[in-house]
Design an enzyme around this catalytic site. Structure first.
Site, short mmCIF file in Angstrom:
data_model
loop_
_atom_site.label_atom_id
_atom_site.label_comp_id
_atom_site.label_asym_id
_atom_site.label_seq_id
_atom_site.Cartn_x
_atom_site.Cartn_y
_atom_site.Cartn_z
N ILE A 104 -42.00 19.57 2.46
CA ILE A 104 -41.86 20.64 3.39
C ILE A 104 -42.76 20.27 4.49
O ILE A 104 -43.96 20.24 4.62
CB ILE A 104 -42.32 21.93 2.87
CG1 ILE A 104 -41.74 22.32 1.32
CG2 ILE A 104 -42.05 23.08 3.89
CD1 ILE A 104 -40.26 21.95 1.24
N THR A 105 -41.88 19.91 5.67
CA THR A 105 -42.62 19.84 6.79
C THR A 105 -43.24 20.93 7.58
O THR A 105 -42.75 22.18 7.33
CB THR A 105 -41.48 19.39 7.96
OG1 THR A 105 -40.73 17.96 7.51
CG2 THR A 105 -42.03 19.16 9.44
N GLY A 145 -38.52 26.42 2.77
CA GLY A 145 -38.67 25.81 1.46
C GLY A 145 -37.45 25.99 0.66
O GLY A 145 -37.18 27.05 0.23
N SER A 174 -38.92 16.20 14.17
CA SER A 174 -38.76 16.97 12.95
C SER A 174 -39.62 18.25 12.90
O SER A 174 -39.54 19.28 12.81
CB SER A 174 -39.48 16.15 11.59
OG SER A 174 -39.17 16.63 10.41
N GLN A 192 -29.06 -17.99 22.19
CA GLN A 192 -27.67 -17.32 22.02
C GLN A 192 -28.05 -16.59 20.68
O GLN A 192 -27.32 -15.35 20.50
CB GLN A 192 -26.70 -18.51 21.29
CG GLN A 192 -26.18 -19.26 22.66
CD GLN A 192 -25.08 -20.27 22.29
OE1 GLN A 192 -24.71 -20.21 21.09
NE2 GLN A 192 -24.51 -20.85 23.49
N GLU A 233 -36.72 21.13 -3.97
CA GLU A 233 -37.79 21.05 -5.17
C GLU A 233 -37.99 19.69 -5.56
O GLU A 233 -37.14 18.79 -5.49
CB GLU A 233 -37.09 22.03 -6.17
CG GLU A 233 -37.25 23.57 -5.65
CD GLU A 233 -36.88 24.65 -6.60
OE1 GLU A 233 -36.68 25.59 -6.47
OE2 GLU A 233 -36.76 24.26 -7.86
N GLU A 272 -32.18 16.00 4.50
CA GLU A 272 -31.15 16.74 4.96
C GLU A 272 -29.75 16.11 4.51
O GLU A 272 -28.90 15.93 5.34
CB GLU A 272 -31.31 17.10 6.32
CG GLU A 272 -32.60 17.85 6.82
CD GLU A 272 -32.82 18.28 8.00
OE1 GLU A 272 -31.97 18.47 8.77
OE2 GLU A 272 -33.86 18.66 8.47
N GLY A 330 -33.21 17.96 -5.28
CA GLY A 330 -33.19 17.50 -3.96
C GLY A 330 -31.63 17.57 -3.37
O GLY A 330 -31.13 18.59 -2.68
#
Length: 399
Positions: free
Chosen positions: A178-179, A145, A106, A294, A148, A378, A152
């Site tokens: 916000i990354t 940005g 990210s 198994q 909000e 995203e 979304g």
């Protein structure tokens, strides 16, 4: 046609590439894959559990410069110090980074596929020259940005506004999740204007701009996540991205970043499968390794199929993208299918590890909780499901 006539013999397939996707890679693509894999395993993997536990990246600017030297920032872009690789190469880099941790992929994705792509695609020549070479080198960090608190999945309902005041623009509003927001030097901010939605380059030292860090996250902890607050942020006229008009502009950037997720989660799934194979082969119960039972073998078979179908999906979408044939719904298909597959693999791997699987000594729980965030951002699973259905029915369920 059979290979028997030319003397070729099938070899035992490798779990991580059971269907031989790597055979279709070019020499350059393999070299990029190996360079990012080696960097990740040597420089990132020894520290990522500690970063996750601490809930941050301790020295993000040094990390950014290391990524810049590696050449992964904006690597799919051309010119301005960017590597200009093809889409498959970028996907392979994302796969190797997310095999370490989703937060690290990210970090690279937001810089290159969101902030840099917005400038590269919609900026003026002056804006490109000013920002892109330094961003490619990792000397300058960007964030993006759009989301909000109340907008979304429906970014068109954003409340952030930009109004003209003489020749200036004045921005007011709030962005969320916000990354890299609090460590960025420039924020790409999308705002509603009287002429529609537009994008702005906002230097983060501009008065009225702040980016408080979001704490208490239980997922994507080896990542810095912030809120952006714009309180009367005054920008000159040339801060606007001249080529970005309407919501399609930021959504096209999201599609670029989402493509990286298609590959990235295949890497997270691969890491979980590899961890489960190693653990099941060495963990002894009832005088036998648990890989001999198994029920465990069925779990391994299910994971094997998910991991390799995800890789095939990513590879095919990458080749379509390089041929100029990738529709945005292809990328929705990839995110929808691959994130779900990776979540299944991570949960199964966690179960195979038993109680040990909940510790940071093993990567599986870390990937498992990270994928909860990746599933949401995203485009949520539900949004992508509706996108796919709209594509094949011609009927929209959104409005």
């Amino acid at each position: 046609m059979s290979d028997a006539g030319n003397g070729a013999r099938p070899t035992t397939p490798d779990a991580a590439d059971f269907l031989g996707v790597d055979r279709g890679l070019s020499e350059e693509e393999r070299a990029i894959r190996d360079a990012v894999r080696d960097f990740g395993r040597a420089e990132l993997l020894p520290h990522v559990a500690e970063w996750f536990e601490a809930g941050t990246i301790p020295d993000p600017r040094n990390l950014a410069k290391a990524f810049g030297r590696l050449g992964v920032f904006g690597m799919h872009l051309s010119g301005y110090g960017c590597a200009g690789t093809n889409a498959v190469s970028y996907g392979l880099a994302c796969r190797e980074l997310e095999a370490i941790d989703s937060g690290l992929r990210s970090f690279v994705s937001v810089q290159g596929s969101l902030a840099m792509t917005a400038i590269h695609r919609f900026g003026s020549e002056e804006q490109k020259q000013q920002w892109l070479p330094r961003m490619a080198a990792g000397e300058v960090l960007g964030c993006f940005g759009l989301t909000e608190p109340d907008a979304g999945s429906d970014p068109g309902s954003m409340r952030t506004r930009a109004r003209r005041d003489g020749s200036d623009w004045v921005l007011d509003g709030t962005k969320m999740w916000i990354t890299n927001g609090s460590i960025a030097d420039v924020a790409i901010v999308w705002a509603r204007t009287d002429e529609g939605i537009r994008g702005f380059l906002v230097p983060t030292d501009t008065p009225g701009f702040s980016a408080p860090v979001i704490h208490k996250k239980l997922s994507l902890r080896a990542s810095i996540t912030s809120e952006l607050v714009l309180d009367g942020v005054r920008l000159p006229a040339d801060a606007i991205l001249p080529g970005a008009e309407g919501l399609k502009a930021p959504l096209s950037c999201l599609s670029e970043a989402r493509y990286g997720i298609v590959w990235g989660v295949a890497g997270a799934a691969r890491a979980c499968l590899e961890a489960a194979l190693e653990y099941a082969g060495t963990r002894v119960q009832f005088d036998r390794p648990i890989a001999s039972f198994q029920l465990t073998q069925r779990k391994i078979a299910d994971m094997l199929v998910d991991v390799n179908q995800a890789l095939l999906t990513a590879y095919q979408i990458g080749r379509l993208k390089d041929a100029g044939l990738a529709h945005h719904s292809h990328i929705s298909f990839g995110k929808f299918a691959n994130v779900r597959a990776a979540q299944r693999v991570a949960a199964t791997a966690r179960a195979i590890h038993g109680a040990n699987g909940i510790t940071l000594e093993y990567p599986v729980m870390r990937h498992m909780v990270n994928l909860e965030t990746v599933s949401t951002y995203e485009g949520t699973e539900d949004v992508h499901a509706l996108t796919l259905a709209r594509t094949v029915t011609g009927i929209s369920a959104f409005r």
